[in-house]
Design a protein around this motif. Structure first.
Motif, PDB file in Angstrom:
ATOM      1  N   GLY A 465       9.865   7.057   2.893  1.00  0.00           N
ATOM      2  CA  GLY A 465       8.608   6.874   2.631  1.00  0.00           C
ATOM      3  C   GLY A 465       8.111   5.499   2.307  1.00  0.00           C
ATOM      4  O   GLY A 465       6.964   5.191   1.765  1.00  0.00           O
ATOM      5  N   GLY A 466       9.028   4.405   2.664  1.00  0.00           N
ATOM      6  CA  GLY A 466       8.406   3.055   2.613  1.00  0.00           C
ATOM      7  C   GLY A 466       7.613   2.633   3.762  1.00  0.00           C
ATOM      8  O   GLY A 466       7.233   3.251   4.654  1.00  0.00           O
ATOM      9  N   GLU A 467       6.928   1.432   3.360  1.00  0.00           N
ATOM     10  CA  GLU A 467       5.913   0.871   4.167  1.00  0.00           C
ATOM     11  C   GLU A 467       6.573   0.001   5.359  1.00  0.00           C
ATOM     12  O   GLU A 467       7.733  -0.478   5.112  1.00  0.00           O
ATOM     13  N   ILE A 468       6.316   0.185   6.679  1.00  0.00           N
ATOM     14  CA  ILE A 468       6.975  -0.479   7.713  1.00  0.00           C
ATOM     15  C   ILE A 468       6.062  -1.811   8.314  1.00  0.00           C
ATOM     16  O   ILE A 468       4.837  -1.337   8.584  1.00  0.00           O
ATOM     17  N   LEU A 469       6.314  -2.864   8.352  1.00  0.00           N
ATOM     18  CA  LEU A 469       5.726  -4.006   9.160  1.00  0.00           C
ATOM     19  C   LEU A 469       6.228  -4.563  10.068  1.00  0.00           C
ATOM     20  O   LEU A 469       7.586  -4.276  10.396  1.00  0.00           O
ATOM     21  N   GLN A 481      10.562  -0.966   0.519  1.00  0.00           N
ATOM     22  CA  GLN A 481      11.051   0.110  -0.089  1.00  0.00           C
ATOM     23  C   GLN A 481       9.596   0.954  -0.872  1.00  0.00           C
ATOM     24  O   GLN A 481       8.723   0.219  -1.243  1.00  0.00           O
ATOM     25  N   SER A 482       9.886   2.377  -0.722  1.00  0.00           N
ATOM     26  CA  SER A 482       8.897   3.159  -1.258  1.00  0.00           C
ATOM     27  C   SER A 482       8.591   2.955  -2.702  1.00  0.00           C
ATOM     28  O   SER A 482       9.437   2.226  -3.503  1.00  0.00           O
ATOM     29  N   HIS A 483       7.424   2.964  -3.207  1.00  0.00           N
ATOM     30  CA  HIS A 483       6.844   2.769  -4.619  1.00  0.00           C
ATOM     31  C   HIS A 483       7.135   1.343  -5.308  1.00  0.00           C
ATOM     32  O   HIS A 483       7.206   1.138  -6.296  1.00  0.00           O
ATOM     33  N   SER A 484       6.954   0.340  -4.126  1.00  0.00           N
ATOM     34  CA  SER A 484       7.067  -0.801  -4.442  1.00  0.00           C
ATOM     35  C   SER A 484       5.624  -1.135  -4.902  1.00  0.00           C
ATOM     36  O   SER A 484       4.609  -0.557  -4.749  1.00  0.00           O
TER      37      SER A 484
END
Length: 570
Positions: A465-469, A481-484
């Motif tokens: 569930g992390g963000e991808i850039l 990482q997720s929940h950052s």
């Protein structure tokens, strides 16, 4: 008498890609393979309803053996995937996910299938030309004077298979062993055309991974009793070897389906034993020191050979015959008749080895072309996965010898390639559309679908569930990482890109993957010399990935071109 039923007519299905059944099953297959992708991929347990062996894996080759696919269109995809894996061992999941993505992203585009297929071919040609060119920014040449890149390549393969259940220290240990085992298969006297030897993986389950080791030559498992009876032997020169692929047990399993005529009063068993003993006398007369048999050797023949100080090793199995022949220089003997002296070979020495509770004959060759990788792991499931992974790594190293390049891994090649294709289609559409009668609008639609398929493939590496850039300079893959915490300063959350080549200390700007942004020219990364010396890079096999890209596009085009599916339901 069984009841006779009338033959059912075949079922004809037009435009299969518009059917909900196919879309659902294609989505399920994509979900299975995409969820296995990468170092944090989710494991799958494969078993049948009747019980039996349970396989825990995330590898494409193991998945293919355990999945039962019934839909004809999906069989095209899985067959292509299987053929690719059988040839290259690696990038099977890459190929399958990309193929599914290409089909999925053109579904909503109102263009004729022929237009989509032809433009996909043009974009594939653009990609392969770039990836093979010196200007490619995601390709690194392999310097064989250093092991750094090769170690990174093997380490990347091992870390991408979580079912091996290795710690960081164990990954480094196995990576070094795999590379050493491979290097031992390269002939010492290398000529223009190198014929590589073979590395044999020897199982030792229930032991610590760190106890794994590599030995030059070959290990043949035996009992402690036989080892004590046979060794040691004292001889200053090389040992002369005879290798048999025929049974020396005296049975009649190889007589075929014909009739065997036996004269009255003749004892068949005695006649066969006499023939075996005559064979033994010839071996002794020819000064043979070591007899190796794929199958069983008769106890009387063993005793005869032992009396004349000839070592007999039997039941070695068919898998070891080719490397034994290559290592000893023997020609496998397939009859009990007279033997040509040219069939014999030699080894430098024969000694004993003990690992765990197992005992082995250790055959040491005159010139090393065969190595034995003694592979340990804690349990059967983890060992099976580790063996498959090491076989893949050894094959990838062989491919790298033929084409000495590697791709940047961790999703960076995919996002960089997507940025390159977007830039080329926006700024140089004429170079892509020459000799084909399509408009720039059609090209932009298919190019966007093509690039989205590549970016979605890279995004499959993120399972938590992390963000991808992606950065706006090199076009590399970055993950948060997720929940950052939501902050405006990306460098506070980012450390290194997916391949590990770039860090957050560089002056970069980032954008969410697949977000709307103006196409940019992805710049070249660090110089090849700097990339080659970088530690802990994530790398992919050049040959396997390039083939996976081609197979994925060609298979997607084949499926998009289907107008009818005709199934025989009988």
């Amino acid at each position: 008498m069984s009841r006779l039923e009338a033959k059912k007519p075949s079922v004809c299905e037009s435009k299969p890609l518009t059917r909900e059944r196919l879309r659902t099953t294609l989505s399920v297959l994509k979900g299975i393979v995409a969820s296995c992708y990468g170092p944090s991929g989710r494991l799958k347990q494969l078993h049948n309803g009747a019980g039996g062996h349970v396989c825990t894996t995330s590898q494409s080759s193991a998945l293919l053996r355990g999945l039962s696919v019934t839909h004809p269109v999906l069989k095209i995809l899985t067959t292509s995937m299987q053929n690719h894996v059988s040839c290259f061992s690696d990038c099977g999941l890459f190929m399958a996910i990309l193929c599914c993505n290409l089909i999925e992203y053109v579904e909503g585009i109102d263009l004729a299938p022929t237009t989509v297929i032809e433009l996909n071919k043009q974009l594939l040609s653009l990609c392969t030309s770039y990836l093979k060119s010196e200007a490619c920014a995601c390709r690194i040449p392999v310097d064989f004077s250093s092991t750094q890149i090769l170690l990174c390549l093997v380490r990347s393969i091992l870390t991408s298979k979580p079912a091996c259940m290795l710690t960081g220290k164990e990954v480094d240990h196995i990576s070094a062993l795999v590379l050493r085992a491979f290097l031992l298969t390269i002939p010492e006297k290398a000529e223009d055309h190198i014929i590589l030897g073979k590395s044999i993986i020897v199982p030792l389950k229930g032991q610590r991974v760190i106890d794994s080791t590599v030995l030059p030559g070959m290990l043949i498992e035996t009992s402690e009793v036989q080892l004590m009876r046979t060794l040691p032997i004292k001889k200053s020169s090389a040992l002369k070897v005879a290798l048999f692929c025929v049974s020396l047990s005296g049975d009649f399993s190889d007589t075929g389906e014909g009739t065997l005529a036996v004269s009255y009063g003749v004892s068949l068993e005695s006649a066969v034993l006499d023939q075996l003993l005559n064979l033994g006398r010839q071996l002794v007369w020819d000064h043979i020191d070591l007899v190796i048999c794929q199958k069983v050797i008769h106890p009387s023949l063993k005793q005869f050979l032992s009396t004349h100080h000839v070592i007999a090793i039997d039941r070695v199995g068919v898998a070891l015959m080719e490397p034994l022949s290559k290592m000893t220089g023997t020609q496998p003997i397939g009859s009990l008749g007279s033997i040509s002296p040219s069939s014999y070979g030699s080894v430098k020495d024969l000694c004993s080895a003990k690992f765990g509770s197992k005992h082995f004959f250790h055959l040491i060759p005159n010139e090393v072309a065969v190595s034995s990788l003694l592979l340990c792991n804690r349990n059967d499931t983890a060992w099976d996965e580790l063996k498959l992974t090491c076989q893949t790594a050894l094959h990838v190293l062989q491919l790298t010898i033929k084409e000495p390049f590697v791709f940047l891994g961790g999703g960076c090649t995919e996002t960089h390639l997507a940025a390159y294709v977007r830039h080329k289609t926006l700024n140089e559409p004429g170079s892509i559309l020459k000799d084909v009668g399509y408009t720039q609008t059609e090209l932009h639609l298919i190019a966007e679908a093509f690039c989205s398929a590549l970016e979605s493939l890279a995004g499959s590496l993120e399972h938590d569930g992390g963000e991808i850039l992606t950065d706006m300079k090199y076009g590399h893959f970055w993950s948060v990482q997720s929940h950052s915490p939501p902050v405006a300063n990306w460098p506070d959350l980012l450390s290194r890109c997916g391949c590990g080549l770039h860090s957050n200390q560089e002056e970069l700007s980032w954008s969410f993957l697949r977000s709307t942004h103006h196409p940019f020219v992805p710049q070249n990364s660090l110089p090849h010399e700097a990339a080659s010396s970088a530690n802990n890079l994530t790398l992919d096999c050049f040959t396997a990935k390039l083939s996976g890209l081609q197979v994925a596009v060609e298979t997607a085009n084949l499926i998009l071109d289907l107008a009818y599916v005709i199934e025989d339901k009988n």
